[in-house]
Design a protein around this motif. Sequence first.
Motif, PDB file in Angstrom:
ATOM      1  N   ALA A 100       0.804  -1.183   0.115  1.00  0.00           N
ATOM      2  CA  ALA A 100       0.010  -0.142  -0.006  1.00  0.00           C
ATOM      3  C   ALA A 100       0.838   1.318  -0.129  1.00  0.00           C
ATOM      4  CB  ALA A 100      -0.916   0.007   1.341  1.00  0.00           C
ATOM      5  N   LEU A 101       1.659   1.208   0.716  1.00  0.00           N
ATOM      6  CA  LEU A 101       2.894   2.450   0.752  1.00  0.00           C
ATOM      7  C   LEU A 101       3.268   2.570  -0.609  1.00  0.00           C
ATOM      8  CD1 LEU A 101       4.188   4.814   2.453  1.00  0.00           C
ATOM      9  CD2 LEU A 101       5.987   3.009   3.164  1.00  0.00           C
ATOM     10  N   ALA A 102       3.836   1.489  -1.295  1.00  0.00           N
ATOM     11  CA  ALA A 102       4.333   1.619  -2.566  1.00  0.00           C
ATOM     12  C   ALA A 102       3.544   2.256  -3.471  1.00  0.00           C
ATOM     13  CB  ALA A 102       4.873   0.273  -2.994  1.00  0.00           C
ATOM     14  N   ALA A 103       2.210   1.779  -3.511  1.00  0.00           N
ATOM     15  CA  ALA A 103       1.164   2.571  -4.301  1.00  0.00           C
ATOM     16  C   ALA A 103       1.011   3.647  -4.110  1.00  0.00           C
ATOM     17  CB  ALA A 103      -0.199   1.700  -4.360  1.00  0.00           C
ATOM     18  N   HIS A 104       0.942   4.326  -2.877  1.00  0.00           N
ATOM     19  CA  HIS A 104       0.706   5.662  -2.452  1.00  0.00           C
ATOM     20  C   HIS A 104       1.999   6.506  -2.703  1.00  0.00           C
ATOM     21  CE1 HIS A 104      -0.344   9.086  -0.343  1.00  0.00           C
ATOM     22  NE2 HIS A 104       0.519   9.004   0.915  1.00  0.00           N
ATOM     23  N   ARG A 105       3.060   6.099  -2.375  1.00  0.00           N
ATOM     24  CA  ARG A 105       4.424   6.804  -2.776  1.00  0.00           C
ATOM     25  C   ARG A 105       4.734   6.884  -4.205  1.00  0.00           C
ATOM     26  NH1 ARG A 105       9.678   5.345  -3.025  1.00  0.00           N
ATOM     27  NH2 ARG A 105       9.411   2.978  -2.806  1.00  0.00           N
ATOM     28  N   GLN A 106       4.497   5.924  -4.868  1.00  0.00           N
ATOM     29  CA  GLN A 106       4.843   5.884  -6.507  1.00  0.00           C
ATOM     30  C   GLN A 106       3.793   6.468  -7.266  1.00  0.00           C
ATOM     31  OE1 GLN A 106       6.540   2.282  -8.163  1.00  0.00           O
ATOM     32  NE2 GLN A 106       7.018   1.804  -5.827  1.00  0.00           N
ATOM     33  N   TYR A 107       2.314   6.232  -6.824  1.00  0.00           N
ATOM     34  CA  TYR A 107       1.425   6.432  -7.787  1.00  0.00           C
ATOM     35  C   TYR A 107       0.321   7.710  -7.176  1.00  0.00           C
ATOM     36  CZ  TYR A 107       3.317   2.537 -10.334  1.00  0.00           C
ATOM     37  OH  TYR A 107       4.265   1.761 -10.829  1.00  0.00           O
ATOM     38  N   HIS A 108       0.750   8.230  -5.743  1.00  0.00           N
ATOM     39  CA  HIS A 108      -0.030   8.897  -5.070  1.00  0.00           C
ATOM     40  C   HIS A 108      -1.705   8.716  -4.901  1.00  0.00           C
ATOM     41  CE1 HIS A 108       3.304  11.533  -6.010  1.00  0.00           C
ATOM     42  NE2 HIS A 108       3.267  11.467  -7.225  1.00  0.00           N
ATOM     43  N   LEU A 109      -1.636   7.298  -4.908  1.00  0.00           N
ATOM     44  CA  LEU A 109      -3.008   6.618  -4.480  1.00  0.00           C
ATOM     45  C   LEU A 109      -3.402   6.866  -3.135  1.00  0.00           C
ATOM     46  CD1 LEU A 109      -2.322   3.621  -6.855  1.00  0.00           C
ATOM     47  CD2 LEU A 109      -3.712   5.521  -7.261  1.00  0.00           C
ATOM     48  N   ARG A 110      -4.860   7.165  -2.869  1.00  0.00           N
ATOM     49  CA  ARG A 110      -5.013   7.249  -1.339  1.00  0.00           C
ATOM     50  C   ARG A 110      -5.861   5.962  -1.035  1.00  0.00           C
ATOM     51  NH1 ARG A 110      -8.410  12.404  -0.451  1.00  0.00           N
ATOM     52  NH2 ARG A 110      -7.996  11.608   1.666  1.00  0.00           N
ATOM     53  N   TYR A 111      -6.457   5.236  -1.623  1.00  0.00           N
ATOM     54  CA  TYR A 111      -7.157   4.278  -1.098  1.00  0.00           C
ATOM     55  C   TYR A 111      -6.798   2.884  -1.890  1.00  0.00           C
ATOM     56  CZ  TYR A 111     -10.446   7.824   0.978  1.00  0.00           C
ATOM     57  OH  TYR A 111     -10.709   8.735   1.620  1.00  0.00           O
ATOM     58  N   VAL A 112      -6.200   2.047  -0.994  1.00  0.00           N
ATOM     59  CA  VAL A 112      -5.522   0.918  -1.652  1.00  0.00           C
ATOM     60  C   VAL A 112      -5.797  -0.580  -1.134  1.00  0.00           C
ATOM     61  CG1 VAL A 112      -3.056  -0.076  -2.027  1.00  0.00           C
ATOM     62  CG2 VAL A 112      -3.368   2.401  -2.201  1.00  0.00           C
ATOM     63  N   ILE A 113      -6.482  -1.464  -1.748  1.00  0.00           N
ATOM     64  CA  ILE A 113      -6.533  -2.835  -1.460  1.00  0.00           C
ATOM     65  C   ILE A 113      -5.384  -3.764  -1.780  1.00  0.00           C
ATOM     66  CG2 ILE A 113      -8.067  -4.855  -1.466  1.00  0.00           C
ATOM     67  CD1 ILE A 113     -10.174  -3.076  -2.148  1.00  0.00           C
ATOM     68  N   SER A 114      -4.462  -4.136  -0.847  1.00  0.00           N
ATOM     69  CA  SER A 114      -3.377  -5.034  -1.075  1.00  0.00           C
ATOM     70  C   SER A 114      -3.802  -6.331  -1.158  1.00  0.00           C
ATOM     71  CB  SER A 114      -2.309  -4.812  -0.008  1.00  0.00           C
ATOM     72  OG  SER A 114      -1.707  -3.411  -0.154  1.00  0.00           O
ATOM     73  N   ALA A 115      -3.669  -7.130  -2.137  1.00  0.00           N
ATOM     74  CA  ALA A 115      -3.901  -8.448  -2.171  1.00  0.00           C
ATOM     75  C   ALA A 115      -2.656  -9.387  -2.796  1.00  0.00           C
ATOM     76  CB  ALA A 115      -4.865  -8.704  -2.944  1.00  0.00           C
ATOM     77  N   LEU A 116      -2.347 -10.277  -2.050  1.00  0.00           N
ATOM     78  CA  LEU A 116      -1.451 -11.340  -2.517  1.00  0.00           C
ATOM     79  C   LEU A 116      -2.013 -12.515  -2.972  1.00  0.00           C
ATOM     80  CD1 LEU A 116       1.467 -10.425  -0.148  1.00  0.00           C
ATOM     81  CD2 LEU A 116       1.456 -10.015  -2.563  1.00  0.00           C
TER      82      LEU A 116
END
Length: 228
Positions: A100-116
């Motif tokens: 989630a931090l990677a998505a926020h930091r790299q793409y400025h996303l605010r709402y993230v669902i992390s799934a593996l």
Amino acid sequence: MSTLLALDASSSACSCAVWHKGEVISRFALTPREHTRRLMPMIDEVLAEAGLMPADLDALAYGRGPGSFTGLRIAAGVAQGLAFGLDRPLIGVSTLEALALAAHRQYHLRYVISALDARMNEIYVAAYRCQDGRLTQVLDETVMPPEQLRIPLAYQDADWCGVGSGWALWDAMPTLVQAALSQRLPDLQPDAADMVRLAVDAFEAGDGQLAHEVVPVYLRDQVAWQKR
């Protein structure tokens, strides 16, 4: 300012990162089944590039899961061995939070669902609200069939992004989940470069533990135990 080393082997990627004087020096490689061979040289490389010796570290961190059982044990063993030998605290960092931090930091996303991808037609999943580099968990980490995933009730109208290998199971996701997502990043992998940033905050908040107290988080074991 704290100096930390983080490492991860929870997926097909192997990574290592050091936080020193507010900067991150890292290594990342897609090395399936080569984590044991690649991890220690990566550690040596980032420490050398930062001009550090192991004794200069204030704490260590590792990707504590969820993820590959074998990879988690490899990372835990290396991290615990180093922390014990150096007499330094150890911090376990969530792989889902790191995504989630990677998505926020790299793409400025605010709402993230992390799934593996958890195999056996299941996913490891958690959801986060992200703002100014800070993450608030709004869906607890769990393992479930993708068909059971739901958007958190308080955030039904948010613009969600799905990150991580679990989104390769897109066709099995409920239509309401699919409709809530504006984009997906299924190729994004957990990375020590994000884990070390999370670990610095945790360490400076006093969250470091003794090496033997930190254990991997498998999730599936917990669910199996509850069922029994």
